[in-house]
Design a protein around this motif. Structure first.
Motif, PDB file in Angstrom:
ATOM      1  N   ASP A 115       0.817  -1.215   0.000  1.00 52.46           N
ATOM      2  CA  ASP A 115       0.000   0.000   0.000  1.00 52.46           C
ATOM      3  C   ASP A 115       0.851   1.264   0.000  1.00 52.46           C
ATOM      4  N   GLY A 116       2.169   1.120  -0.130  1.00 49.96           N
ATOM      5  CA  GLY A 116       3.050   2.277  -0.232  1.00 49.96           C
ATOM      6  C   GLY A 116       3.433   2.928   1.084  1.00 49.96           C
ATOM      7  N   HIS A 117       3.066   2.317   2.229  1.00 47.73           N
ATOM      8  CA  HIS A 117       3.355   2.981   3.499  1.00 47.73           C
ATOM      9  C   HIS A 117       4.860   3.028   3.784  1.00 47.73           C
ATOM     10  N   LYS A 118       5.618   2.027   3.340  1.00 46.08           N
ATOM     11  CA  LYS A 118       7.055   2.040   3.572  1.00 46.08           C
ATOM     12  C   LYS A 118       7.732   3.163   2.791  1.00 46.08           C
ATOM     13  N   SER A 119       7.317   3.352   1.533  1.00 49.79           N
ATOM     14  CA  SER A 119       7.923   4.433   0.743  1.00 49.79           C
ATOM     15  C   SER A 119       7.556   5.797   1.316  1.00 49.79           C
ATOM     16  N   ARG A 120       6.319   5.926   1.833  1.00 50.37           N
ATOM     17  CA  ARG A 120       5.931   7.199   2.446  1.00 50.37           C
ATOM     18  C   ARG A 120       6.728   7.453   3.726  1.00 50.37           C
ATOM     19  N   GLU A 121       6.977   6.407   4.509  1.00 53.03           N
ATOM     20  CA  GLU A 121       7.778   6.571   5.724  1.00 53.03           C
ATOM     21  C   GLU A 121       9.210   6.967   5.376  1.00 53.03           C
ATOM     22  N   ARG A 122       9.760   6.350   4.327  1.00 52.07           N
ATOM     23  CA  ARG A 122      11.125   6.720   3.920  1.00 52.07           C
ATOM     24  C   ARG A 122      11.191   8.170   3.451  1.00 52.07           C
ATOM     25  N   GLU A 123      10.156   8.608   2.704  1.00 49.33           N
ATOM     26  CA  GLU A 123      10.126   9.990   2.245  1.00 49.33           C
ATOM     27  C   GLU A 123      10.006  10.954   3.418  1.00 49.33           C
ATOM     28  N   GLN A 124       9.204  10.602   4.429  1.00 49.38           N
ATOM     29  CA  GLN A 124       9.103  11.445   5.613  1.00 49.38           C
ATOM     30  C   GLN A 124      10.435  11.527   6.354  1.00 49.38           C
ATOM     31  N   GLU A 125      11.152  10.413   6.445  1.00 45.62           N
ATOM     32  CA  GLU A 125      12.459  10.418   7.101  1.00 45.62           C
ATOM     33  C   GLU A 125      13.446  11.296   6.333  1.00 45.62           C
ATOM     34  N   ARG A 126      13.439  11.198   4.985  1.00 40.56           N
ATOM     35  CA  ARG A 126      14.341  12.035   4.193  1.00 40.56           C
ATOM     36  C   ARG A 126      14.009  13.515   4.365  1.00 40.56           C
ATOM     37  N   ALA A 127      12.706  13.846   4.375  1.00 39.00           N
ATOM     38  CA  ALA A 127      12.305  15.241   4.566  1.00 39.00           C
ATOM     39  C   ALA A 127      12.715  15.742   5.943  1.00 39.00           C
ATOM     40  N   GLU A 128      12.603  14.904   6.961  1.00 37.85           N
ATOM     41  CA  GLU A 128      13.013  15.300   8.310  1.00 37.85           C
ATOM     42  C   GLU A 128      14.524  15.535   8.372  1.00 37.85           C
ATOM     43  N   ARG A 129      15.302  14.696   7.688  1.00 37.97           N
ATOM     44  CA  ARG A 129      16.756  14.899   7.677  1.00 37.97           C
ATOM     45  C   ARG A 129      17.133  16.195   6.954  1.00 37.97           C
ATOM     46  N   ARG A 130      16.398  16.511   5.864  1.00 37.66           N
ATOM     47  CA  ARG A 130      16.670  17.768   5.160  1.00 37.66           C
ATOM     48  C   ARG A 130      16.367  18.972   6.045  1.00 37.66           C
ATOM     49  N   ARG A 131      15.224  18.918   6.766  1.00 37.29           N
ATOM     50  CA  ARG A 131      14.899  20.023   7.671  1.00 37.29           C
ATOM     51  C   ARG A 131      15.947  20.155   8.792  1.00 37.29           C
ATOM     52  N   GLU A 132      16.442  19.034   9.276  1.00 39.54           N
ATOM     53  CA  GLU A 132      17.457  19.072  10.332  1.00 39.54           C
ATOM     54  C   GLU A 132      18.760  19.683   9.835  1.00 39.54           C
ATOM     55  N   ARG A 133      19.146  19.361   8.595  1.00 39.87           N
ATOM     56  CA  ARG A 133      20.366  19.943   8.030  1.00 39.87           C
ATOM     57  C   ARG A 133      20.214  21.455   7.847  1.00 39.87           C
ATOM     58  N   LYS A 134      19.002  21.908   7.455  1.00 36.75           N
ATOM     59  CA  LYS A 134      18.776  23.347   7.291  1.00 36.75           C
ATOM     60  C   LYS A 134      18.853  24.075   8.618  1.00 36.75           C
ATOM     61  N   ARG A 135      18.337  23.445   9.688  1.00 38.89           N
ATOM     62  CA  ARG A 135      18.391  24.079  11.006  1.00 38.89           C
ATOM     63  C   ARG A 135      19.825  24.217  11.491  1.00 38.89           C
ATOM     64  N   ARG A 136      20.647  23.205  11.194  1.00 41.67           N
ATOM     65  CA  ARG A 136      22.049  23.240  11.635  1.00 41.67           C
ATOM     66  C   ARG A 136      22.881  24.226  10.831  1.00 41.67           C
ATOM     67  N   ALA A 137      22.491  24.459   9.572  1.00 43.26           N
ATOM     68  CA  ALA A 137      23.291  25.335   8.688  1.00 43.26           C
ATOM     69  C   ALA A 137      23.234  26.799   9.117  1.00 43.26           C
TER      70      ALA A 137
END
Length: 274
Positions: free
Chosen positions: A252-274
């Motif tokens: 049902d695509g829930h794993k791909s959605r979870e991976r996309e959410q994790e990638r988006a969270e990592r991008r937001r974390e990198r922006k906060r640190r920059a």
């Protein structure tokens, strides 16, 4: 103060007009009820039972908050970009007939039942492309002459949340194909073969979501151009070709959605640190 006097006067006039219908109400009672006039401007009270019912109804239609991978089953989701589909497919084509010396006529049919392995990709949101490979056997009265089949296909067209419509091409290859084989249990006459089978069909489908997957049903109608050989008959012609397919889309695509959410969270974390 002026507003209170105006409200009291209006309320006293209203009670005075109704005094003929209710003599027991006196002017002093009307003056004493001035606070009631001010309280009437407040919002009306709602019974507790109605409030509780409204809260329950709101909760029933609220989005699920049970976490990733758990969604409201009443909401149809758009088709996934990539899906693997396993189907049970049955096709049918009416073949030639033969007649023996006594006048008995036997009509032959071709009815392959196959397992269909398909991969569907979604393009431009609602356009889908689905190549597949079907393998199966023929239980009709041409079993001896054409026992097995390999059937590659490709379909492309519209795929919405539930309804789909597509145009497809397939190459039907019965094997081994041995002309005029006789079966005493299936009429005692030689059986035809069809080779070089090119199928063009229209597919109408319906897909319903099930937990961690989707169930689909498809009807296919079209034509089959074949080289048919049967006793003296040897011709190339188009024949009506129909079929049905029951299939299951995995995941049902829930794993791909979870991976996309994790990638988006990592991008937001990198922006906060920059």
């Amino acid at each position: 103060m002026r507003r209170r006097v105006v409200l009291s006067t209006r309320f006293g006039l209203a009670l005075g007009l109704t005094a003929t219908a209710a003599p027991s109400v006196s002017p002093s009672t009307a003056l004493a009820s001035e606070p009631t006039t001010i309280a009437a401007e407040d919002p009306p009270l709602v019974p507790a039972a109605m409030v509780e019912a409204g809260v329950e109804a709101a909760d029933a239609f609220a989005p699920s908050e049970l976490g990733p991978g758990v969604e409201d089953p009443r909401k149809r989701k758009a088709p996934r970009t990539h899906r693997f589909r396993l189907g049970l497919q049955m096709d049918y084509v009416r073949l030639s007939a033969a007649q023996d010396e006594s006048g008995y006529v036997q009509r032959f049919h071709y009815l392959p039942i196959q397992l269909d392995f398909a991969y569907q990709v979604q393009l431009l949101k609602y356009f889908m492309l689905r190549p597949s490979l079907a393998l199966g056997a023929n239980p009709a009265n041409t079993l001896e002459s054409m026992p097995a089949v390999v059937h590659p296909q490709i379909f492309g067209g519209y795929q919405g949340n539930a309804i789909g419509a597509a145009l497809g091409y397939g190459y039907l290859h019965p094997f081994p194909a041995v002309k005029d084989l006789i079966s005493n249990t299936r009429g005692g006459l030689g059986q035809p073969i069809i080779t070089a089978n090119h199928a063009v069909r229209v597919e109408l489908s319906y897909t319903t979501r099930v937990d961690r997957g989707a169930l689909s049903f498809a009807v296919r109608l079209g034509g089959l151009k074949s080289h048919i050989q049967h006793y003296e008959l040897d011709q190339r012609s188009w024949r009506f070709f129909s079929g049905i397919n029951f299939g299951w889309y995995f995941g049902d695509g829930h794993k791909s959605r979870e991976r996309e959410q994790e990638r988006a969270e990592r991008r937001r974390e990198r922006k906060r640190r920059a």
